[in-house]
Design an enzyme around this catalytic site. Structure first.
Site, PDB file in Angstrom:
ATOM      1  N   GLN A  15     -30.528  79.005  18.160  1.00  0.00           N
ATOM      2  CA  GLN A  15     -30.381  77.573  17.892  1.00  0.00           C
ATOM      3  C   GLN A  15     -31.371  76.733  18.691  1.00  0.00           C
ATOM      4  O   GLN A  15     -32.049  75.870  18.139  1.00  0.00           O
ATOM      5  CB  GLN A  15     -28.951  77.116  18.217  1.00  0.00           C
ATOM      6  CG  GLN A  15     -28.764  75.629  17.944  1.00  0.00           C
ATOM      7  CD  GLN A  15     -27.352  75.147  18.191  1.00  0.00           C
ATOM      8  OE1 GLN A  15     -26.436  75.934  18.333  1.00  0.00           O
ATOM      9  NE2 GLN A  15     -27.168  73.850  18.233  1.00  0.00           N
ATOM     10  N   GLU A  74     -27.327  83.979  12.799  1.00  0.00           N
ATOM     11  CA  GLU A  74     -26.407  83.428  11.790  1.00  0.00           C
ATOM     12  C   GLU A  74     -27.091  82.250  11.085  1.00  0.00           C
ATOM     13  O   GLU A  74     -28.032  81.666  11.601  1.00  0.00           O
ATOM     14  CB  GLU A  74     -25.079  83.041  12.427  1.00  0.00           C
ATOM     15  CG  GLU A  74     -25.174  82.059  13.570  1.00  0.00           C
ATOM     16  CD  GLU A  74     -24.909  80.645  13.110  1.00  0.00           C
ATOM     17  OE1 GLU A  74     -24.046  80.459  12.254  1.00  0.00           O
ATOM     18  OE2 GLU A  74     -25.597  79.736  13.594  1.00  0.00           O
ATOM     19  N   SER A 143     -33.535  80.052  24.242  1.00  0.00           N
ATOM     20  CA  SER A 143     -32.767  79.655  25.422  1.00  0.00           C
ATOM     21  C   SER A 143     -32.382  80.915  26.187  1.00  0.00           C
ATOM     22  O   SER A 143     -32.344  82.002  25.620  1.00  0.00           O
ATOM     23  CB  SER A 143     -31.505  78.909  25.009  1.00  0.00           C
ATOM     24  OG  SER A 143     -30.618  79.823  24.397  1.00  0.00           O
ATOM     25  N   GLY A 147     -26.548  83.984  23.067  1.00  0.00           N
ATOM     26  CA  GLY A 147     -26.597  85.420  22.808  1.00  0.00           C
ATOM     27  C   GLY A 147     -27.866  85.820  22.075  1.00  0.00           C
ATOM     28  O   GLY A 147     -28.526  86.810  22.422  1.00  0.00           O
ATOM     29  N   THR A 148     -28.245  85.023  21.057  1.00  0.00           N
ATOM     30  CA  THR A 148     -29.474  85.325  20.311  1.00  0.00           C
ATOM     31  C   THR A 148     -30.684  85.006  21.178  1.00  0.00           C
ATOM     32  O   THR A 148     -31.619  85.792  21.295  1.00  0.00           O
ATOM     33  CB  THR A 148     -29.538  84.493  19.011  1.00  0.00           C
ATOM     34  OG1 THR A 148     -28.320  84.673  18.290  1.00  0.00           O
ATOM     35  CG2 THR A 148     -30.691  84.937  18.138  1.00  0.00           C
ATOM     36  N   THR A 182     -23.173  75.458  28.299  1.00  0.00           N
ATOM     37  CA  THR A 182     -22.765  75.585  26.896  1.00  0.00           C
ATOM     38  C   THR A 182     -21.882  76.807  26.684  1.00  0.00           C
ATOM     39  O   THR A 182     -21.232  76.924  25.670  1.00  0.00           O
ATOM     40  CB  THR A 182     -23.988  75.695  25.961  1.00  0.00           C
ATOM     41  OG1 THR A 182     -24.809  76.765  26.432  1.00  0.00           O
ATOM     42  CG2 THR A 182     -24.786  74.418  25.954  1.00  0.00           C
ATOM     43  N   ASN A 209     -31.697  71.483  30.174  1.00  0.00           N
ATOM     44  CA  ASN A 209     -31.145  70.372  29.398  1.00  0.00           C
ATOM     45  C   ASN A 209     -30.737  69.194  30.272  1.00  0.00           C
ATOM     46  O   ASN A 209     -30.917  68.047  29.900  1.00  0.00           O
ATOM     47  CB  ASN A 209     -29.930  70.836  28.589  1.00  0.00           C
ATOM     48  CG  ASN A 209     -30.360  71.547  27.321  1.00  0.00           C
ATOM     49  OD1 ASN A 209     -31.497  71.396  26.882  1.00  0.00           O
ATOM     50  ND2 ASN A 209     -29.470  72.312  26.721  1.00  0.00           N
ATOM     51  N   ASN A 231     -35.105  67.285  22.302  1.00  0.00           N
ATOM     52  CA  ASN A 231     -36.135  68.146  21.728  1.00  0.00           C
ATOM     53  C   ASN A 231     -37.436  67.405  21.461  1.00  0.00           C
ATOM     54  O   ASN A 231     -38.516  67.980  21.564  1.00  0.00           O
ATOM     55  CB  ASN A 231     -35.621  68.803  20.448  1.00  0.00           C
ATOM     56  CG  ASN A 231     -34.524  69.808  20.756  1.00  0.00           C
ATOM     57  OD1 ASN A 231     -34.420  70.284  21.879  1.00  0.00           O
ATOM     58  ND2 ASN A 231     -33.701  70.129  19.774  1.00  0.00           N
ATOM     59  N   GLU A 257     -56.453  80.998  29.770  1.00  0.00           N
ATOM     60  CA  GLU A 257     -56.778  80.233  30.972  1.00  0.00           C
ATOM     61  C   GLU A 257     -55.532  79.777  31.715  1.00  0.00           C
ATOM     62  O   GLU A 257     -55.530  79.651  32.931  1.00  0.00           O
ATOM     63  CB  GLU A 257     -57.622  79.002  30.609  1.00  0.00           C
ATOM     64  CG  GLU A 257     -59.093  79.285  30.555  1.00  0.00           C
ATOM     65  CD  GLU A 257     -59.881  78.023  30.241  1.00  0.00           C
ATOM     66  OE1 GLU A 257     -59.917  77.118  31.090  1.00  0.00           O
ATOM     67  OE2 GLU A 257     -60.443  77.945  29.143  1.00  0.00           O
TER      68      GLU A 257
END
Length: 452
Positions: A15, A74, A143, A147-148, A182, A209, A231, A257
């Site tokens: 995400q 997902e 991140s 998990g992903t 989170t 964050n 973002n 560089e």
């Protein structure tokens, strides 16, 4: 259009990676005068197009397609991209999702669920690289806490290292914020992924964050910043770092560089990013900012993208990337005044330590965004020993949970060995020690060596 062979492939994972990716490609399109579908806008057609090729490939009908891959285990976040404003910018093959998510579990992202998707993803990345004349490397956005973001990213980095051994791999990583969390298992995921990628990544730009949240609140006066506010600010930093691959400038800096100038030892590759000026649109007219002003802002704690205290550490290397109306003479004067300031300390084995890039493309902001349009901006990347404080915080949180073996069964249940936890934690203890070592003065070390 011939490519000058400096292409980069961006890989957006999970995400955080996908949503930062959205903000980056939105900004790149505006900077290069492309519409939402990747075609040059009418008014841009007669202008000399600068090296779009580094980040976009051009199809026969003049459509520019980002050299990018989006992956999530997902579909929800990626469906938002497919159905969003920039949905037509990407080829459907560039957006890959699985059926079930990693449930904030490194082991699911790395072992069970991730395994099912990795070959497809590598195949699509291969297709992107075959389309390049001289691939510079990969930019991986993810991140540490998800998990992903943690598990799948480290699996992919392992495979990229095998397949594209010598190509640069730069990471843009969202580091768990000190106060805002989170998920409960963020410290586990972060330490496991850092351990796996420590030897594989060439350079990792970290943002947290909370630091960006504070920037949006205090400097841009956004009362309740959303991820899209955060973002867009991160995208400005990424754009500054990649501008030298995409536009002309007096002193351009390419991917290799960065490493040469910022990474004194392979493991110490976590530069701190600072961006200035961060001012809101309604204040811009009252504050004309000189090169000296924005340079000094970079050394203020309030403008950093990670919460840590540089005055408590020492700088090993500093890279200042200016863009817009900036001339070398002003930069030299600004650097001299910074060096004269107290509280800005360099390690004694690297006394000069400033690398400068100047890019003539003025900073561009998103219509209706929070940031003011300014004539000049600077992004500072500094490798400072202060960032060790961020690792220490994370290690402490890991220790609190691991001493009780809390939540460990979720990881072991997905095919991980419990030994991996301690192996990863030991590696991070060694990293903290590496930072302590480089910040010590050479004289102290010599004295110790004499004693032996």
């Amino acid at each position: 259009m011939p490519s000058d062979g400096r292409e980069c492939v961006s890989i957006h994972i999970g995400q955080a990676g996908a949503q930062i990716g959205n903000a980056c490609w939105e900004l790149y399109c505006i900077e290069h005068g492309l519409d939402e579908a990747g075609f040059l806008k009418e008014e841009e057609k007669n202008k000399k197009q600068q090296s779009l090729q580094a980040f976009f490939s051009e199809s026969m009908n003049g459509k520019h397609v980002p050299r990018a891959i989006y992956v999530d285990l997902e579909p929800t976040v990626l469906d938002e991209i497919r159905n969003g404003v920039y949905g037509n910018l990407f080829h459907p093959d560039q957006i890959i999702n699985g059926k079930e998510d990693a449930a904030n579990n490194y082991a699911r992202g790395h072992y069970t669920i991730g395994k099912e998707l990795i070959d497809v993803v590598l195949d699509r990345i291969r297709k992107q690289t075959e389309n390049c004349e001289g691939l510079q490397g990969f930019l991986v956005f993810h991140s540490f806490g998800g998990g992903t973001g943690s598990g799948f990213s480290s699996l992919l980095m392992e495979r990229l290292s095998v397949e594209f051994g010598k190509k640069s791999k730069l990471e843009f990583s969202v580091y768990p914020a000190p106060q805002v969390s989170t998920s409960v298992v963020e410290p586990y995921n972060s330490i496991l992924t850092t351990h796996t990628t420590l030897e594989l990544s060439d350079c990792s730009f970290m943002v947290d964050n909370e630091a960006i949240y504070d920037l949006c609140r205090q400097k841009l006066h956004v009362e309740r910043p959303s991820y899209s506010n955060l973002n867009r600010l991160i995208a400005q930093v990424v754009s500054s770092i990649t501008a030298s691959l995409r536009f002309d400038g007096a002193l351009n800096v390419d991917l290799n560089e960065f490493q040469t100038n910022l990474v004194p030892y392979p493991r110490i590759h976590f530069p701190l990013a600072t961006y200035a000026p961060v001012i809101s649109a309604d204040r811009a007219h009252h504050e004309p900012l000189s090169v000296q002003d924005i340079t000094h802002m970079c050394f203020e704690k309030a403008n950093q993208m990670v919460k840590c205290d540089p005055s408590a550490g020492k700088y090993m290397a500093v890279c200042l990337l200016y863009r817009g109306d900036v001339v070398p003479k002003d930069v030299n004067a600004a650097i001299s005044s910074v060096k004269a300031k107290r509280g800005i300390n360099f390690v004694d084995w690297c006394p000069t330590g400033f690398k400068v890039g100047i890019n003539y493309q003025a900073p561009i902001t998103v219509e209706g965004g929070d940031l003011a349009k300014v004539h000049r901006a600077v992004c500072m990347l500094s490798n400072t020993t202060a960032i060790a404080e961020a690792w220490a915080r994370l290690d402490h949180k890991f220790d609190l949970m691991y001493s009780k073996r809390a939540f460990v069964h979720w990881f072991v249940g997905e095919g991980m060995e419990e030994g991996e936890f301690m192996e990863a934690r030991d590696d991070l203890a060694a990293l903290e020690k590496d930072y302590a070592e480089v910040s010590r003065d050479t004289a102290d070390l010599e004295e110790e060596n004499d004693e032996f």
